[in-house]
Design a protein around this motif. Structure first.
Motif, PDB file in Angstrom:
ATOM      1  N   LEU A 102       0.807  -1.223   0.000  1.00 13.76           N
ATOM      2  CA  LEU A 102       0.000   0.000   0.000  1.00 13.76           C
ATOM      3  C   LEU A 102       0.840   1.274   0.000  1.00 13.76           C
ATOM      4  CD1 LEU A 102      -3.076  -0.815   2.278  1.00 13.76           C
ATOM      5  CD2 LEU A 102      -2.923  -0.806  -0.219  1.00 13.76           C
ATOM      6  N   MET A 103       1.999   1.269   0.646  1.00 13.85           N
ATOM      7  CA  MET A 103       2.856   2.464   0.682  1.00 13.85           C
ATOM      8  C   MET A 103       3.370   2.821  -0.717  1.00 13.85           C
ATOM      9  SD  MET A 103       2.773   3.581   3.750  1.00 13.85           S
ATOM     10  CE  MET A 103       4.120   4.726   3.850  1.00 13.85           C
ATOM     11  N   GLU A 104       3.438   1.832  -1.615  1.00 14.01           N
ATOM     12  CA  GLU A 104       3.895   2.059  -2.991  1.00 14.01           C
ATOM     13  C   GLU A 104       2.781   2.597  -3.886  1.00 14.01           C
ATOM     14  OE1 GLU A 104       5.514  -1.705  -4.368  1.00 14.01           O
ATOM     15  OE2 GLU A 104       6.377  -2.073  -2.382  1.00 14.01           O
ATOM     16  N   GLN A 105       1.583   2.756  -3.353  1.00 15.54           N
ATOM     17  CA  GLN A 105       0.407   3.226  -4.075  1.00 15.54           C
ATOM     18  C   GLN A 105       0.151   2.412  -5.354  1.00 15.54           C
ATOM     19  OE1 GLN A 105       1.048   7.468  -4.518  1.00 15.54           O
ATOM     20  NE2 GLN A 105       0.245   7.835  -2.465  1.00 15.54           N
ATOM     21  N   PRO A 106      -0.089   1.113  -5.185  1.00 15.39           N
ATOM     22  CA  PRO A 106      -0.349   0.265  -6.354  1.00 15.39           C
ATOM     23  C   PRO A 106      -1.699   0.611  -6.979  1.00 15.39           C
ATOM     24  CG  PRO A 106      -0.875  -0.924  -4.358  1.00 15.39           C
ATOM     25  CD  PRO A 106      -0.266   0.394  -3.929  1.00 15.39           C
ATOM     26  N   VAL A 107      -1.895   0.133  -8.190  1.00 16.51           N
ATOM     27  CA  VAL A 107      -3.181   0.295  -8.862  1.00 16.51           C
ATOM     28  C   VAL A 107      -4.112  -0.776  -8.296  1.00 16.51           C
ATOM     29  CG1 VAL A 107      -4.415   0.250 -11.063  1.00 16.51           C
ATOM     30  CG2 VAL A 107      -2.070   1.134 -10.960  1.00 16.51           C
ATOM     31  N   ILE A 108      -5.176  -0.322  -7.628  1.00 16.49           N
ATOM     32  CA  ILE A 108      -6.154  -1.235  -7.030  1.00 16.49           C
ATOM     33  C   ILE A 108      -7.492  -0.974  -7.701  1.00 16.49           C
ATOM     34  CG2 ILE A 108      -7.309  -1.996  -4.921  1.00 16.49           C
ATOM     35  CD1 ILE A 108      -4.890  -0.792  -3.362  1.00 16.49           C
ATOM     36  N   LEU A 109      -8.079  -2.020  -8.237  1.00 18.69           N
ATOM     37  CA  LEU A 109      -9.368  -1.935  -8.905  1.00 18.69           C
ATOM     38  C   LEU A 109     -10.394  -2.688  -8.073  1.00 18.69           C
ATOM     39  CD1 LEU A 109     -11.191  -1.285 -11.345  1.00 18.69           C
ATOM     40  CD2 LEU A 109     -10.343  -3.401 -12.390  1.00 18.69           C
ATOM     41  N   ASP A 110     -11.421  -1.992  -7.618  1.00 23.37           N
ATOM     42  CA  ASP A 110     -12.498  -2.585  -6.837  1.00 23.37           C
ATOM     43  C   ASP A 110     -13.676  -2.817  -7.790  1.00 23.37           C
ATOM     44  OD1 ASP A 110     -14.711  -3.035  -5.044  1.00 23.37           O
ATOM     45  OD2 ASP A 110     -13.583  -2.006  -3.464  1.00 23.37           O
ATOM     46  N   VAL A 111     -14.085  -4.064  -7.964  1.00 26.25           N
ATOM     47  CA  VAL A 111     -15.130  -4.393  -8.933  1.00 26.25           C
ATOM     48  C   VAL A 111     -16.479  -4.715  -8.276  1.00 26.25           C
ATOM     49  CG1 VAL A 111     -13.535  -5.125 -10.755  1.00 26.25           C
ATOM     50  CG2 VAL A 111     -14.353  -6.814  -9.084  1.00 26.25           C
ATOM     51  N   ARG A 112     -16.639  -4.293  -7.026  1.00 24.56           N
ATOM     52  CA  ARG A 112     -17.914  -4.502  -6.336  1.00 24.56           C
ATOM     53  C   ARG A 112     -18.926  -3.448  -6.783  1.00 24.56           C
ATOM     54  NH1 ARG A 112     -16.541  -3.966  -0.356  1.00 24.56           N
ATOM     55  NH2 ARG A 112     -15.218  -2.331  -1.220  1.00 24.56           N
ATOM     56  N   GLU A 113     -20.098  -3.516  -6.229  1.00 27.87           N
ATOM     57  CA  GLU A 113     -21.144  -2.545  -6.514  1.00 27.87           C
ATOM     58  C   GLU A 113     -20.884  -1.255  -5.723  1.00 27.87           C
ATOM     59  OE1 GLU A 113     -23.796  -2.888  -8.797  1.00 27.87           O
ATOM     60  OE2 GLU A 113     -22.464  -4.515  -9.360  1.00 27.87           O
ATOM     61  N   PRO A 114     -21.382  -0.105  -6.201  1.00 24.92           N
ATOM     62  CA  PRO A 114     -21.120   1.176  -5.534  1.00 24.92           C
ATOM     63  C   PRO A 114     -21.463   1.199  -4.045  1.00 24.92           C
ATOM     64  CG  PRO A 114     -22.052   1.577  -7.694  1.00 24.92           C
ATOM     65  CD  PRO A 114     -22.118   0.084  -7.459  1.00 24.92           C
ATOM     66  N   MET A 115     -22.553   0.560  -3.641  1.00 21.73           N
ATOM     67  CA  MET A 115     -22.911   0.577  -2.219  1.00 21.73           C
ATOM     68  C   MET A 115     -21.892  -0.197  -1.385  1.00 21.73           C
ATOM     69  SD  MET A 115     -26.429  -0.414  -0.224  1.00 21.73           S
ATOM     70  CE  MET A 115     -27.355   0.916  -0.975  1.00 21.73           C
ATOM     71  N   GLU A 116     -21.421  -1.328  -1.900  1.00 24.39           N
ATOM     72  CA  GLU A 116     -20.402  -2.100  -1.188  1.00 24.39           C
ATOM     73  C   GLU A 116     -19.147  -1.259  -1.017  1.00 24.39           C
ATOM     74  OE1 GLU A 116     -20.513  -6.642  -2.449  1.00 24.39           O
ATOM     75  OE2 GLU A 116     -20.695  -5.346  -4.214  1.00 24.39           O
ATOM     76  N   TYR A 117     -18.754  -0.573  -2.075  1.00 24.59           N
ATOM     77  CA  TYR A 117     -17.568   0.292  -2.076  1.00 24.59           C
ATOM     78  C   TYR A 117     -17.733   1.420  -1.060  1.00 24.59           C
ATOM     79  CZ  TYR A 117     -14.002   3.428  -4.108  1.00 24.59           C
ATOM     80  OH  TYR A 117     -12.926   4.256  -4.318  1.00 24.59           O
ATOM     81  N   ALA A 118     -18.903   2.053  -1.034  1.00 30.12           N
ATOM     82  CA  ALA A 118     -19.156   3.182  -0.142  1.00 30.12           C
ATOM     83  C   ALA A 118     -19.026   2.793   1.321  1.00 30.12           C
ATOM     84  CB  ALA A 118     -20.547   3.765  -0.410  1.00 30.12           C
ATOM     85  N   PHE A 119     -19.430   1.577   1.664  1.00 30.31           N
ATOM     86  CA  PHE A 119     -19.388   1.148   3.055  1.00 30.31           C
ATOM     87  C   PHE A 119     -17.990   0.730   3.512  1.00 30.31           C
ATOM     88  CE2 PHE A 119     -24.019   0.858   2.683  1.00 30.31           C
ATOM     89  CZ  PHE A 119     -24.376   1.502   3.857  1.00 30.31           C
ATOM     90  N   GLY A 120     -17.043   0.643   2.611  1.00 32.91           N
ATOM     91  CA  GLY A 120     -15.664   0.351   2.997  1.00 32.91           C
ATOM     92  C   GLY A 120     -14.850  -0.184   1.851  1.00 32.91           C
ATOM     93  N   HIS A 121     -13.764   0.539   1.532  1.00 36.09           N
ATOM     94  CA  HIS A 121     -12.871   0.104   0.454  1.00 36.09           C
ATOM     95  C   HIS A 121     -11.428   0.399   0.830  1.00 36.09           C
ATOM     96  CE1 HIS A 121     -13.949   4.318  -0.447  1.00 36.09           C
ATOM     97  NE2 HIS A 121     -12.689   4.410  -0.829  1.00 36.09           N
ATOM     98  N   ILE A 122     -10.511  -0.225   0.118  1.00 37.37           N
ATOM     99  CA  ILE A 122      -9.086  -0.017   0.342  1.00 37.37           C
ATOM    100  C   ILE A 122      -8.737   1.393  -0.118  1.00 37.37           C
ATOM    101  CG2 ILE A 122      -6.761  -0.808  -0.274  1.00 37.37           C
ATOM    102  CD1 ILE A 122      -8.060  -3.602  -0.767  1.00 37.37           C
TER     103      ILE A 122
END
Length: 193
Positions: A102-122
């Protein structure tokens, strides 16, 4: 969907990924070739999940109908010679491996639904729901030659996303397992707008 006969109905209401697919696999195994399965689900992610699973395994995806927040998916079971074994994306990283980067700021793609993302994401994760991934690939084009860490709730939807990315020329897609369900690292939440 009265244009054809439904041979079996599977109730997946209230279930989230991966359970609609787990139950769909079992139901299809018990059916005869040519029979139609109706999957009734409330998880918006099931729209992309069911279609992708059917296509990857050689079964005919007939379509989805949405009625009042309920999704009815229709699959016709393939003949044995048309069915394909389900494959998994080979490049997997653990939650701990991703957390250490995480300190290297990797490219992270979250493919969940917007509500799932809103409640907690990396922190720093880009949201592109799996159902929109193919049409939004241009947003990832600058990262085509970089490692892309793909995350979902359990690792199933992200597996399908990694397979799609690889097919489209993204050679370093990594499926993060077991996904947000087991994530113990930092989390960001979105304020309700």
């Amino acid at each position: 969907m009265s244009a054809y006969t439904v041979d079996k109905t599977l109730d997946c209401k209230g279930l989230s990924c991966p359970m609609p697919i787990v139950r769909t696999k079992k139901a299809v195994e018990e059916m005869k070739a040519g029979e139609v399965l109706e999957i009734v689900a409330t998880d918006p992610g099931s729209v992309a999940d069911v279609k992708s699973w059917a296509i990857r395994t050689g079964h005919q995806f007939l379509g989805t109908v949405e009625e009042d927040g309920t999704f009815k998916h229709y699959i016709r079971k393939a003949d044995p010679e048309e069915a394909k074994p389900e494959k998994k994306h080979p490049d997997i990283v653990s939650n701990d491996e991703l957390q250490s980067k995480l300190m290297e700021q990797p490219v992270i793609l979250d493919v969940r639904e917007p509500m799932e993302y809103a409640f907690g994401h990396i922190p720093g994760a880009k949201l592109i729901p799996f159902s929109q991934l193919e049409e939004r690939l241009a947003e990832l084009a600058p990262h085509k030659d970089e490692e892309i860490y793909v995350v979902c709730r359990t690792g199933n939807r992200s597996d399908m996303a990694c397979q799609l990315l690889t097919e489209k020329g993204f050679k370093q897609a990594k499926n993060v397992m077991p996904g947000m369900l087991g994530w113990e690292g930092p989390i960001e939440k979105q304020a309700n707008n």
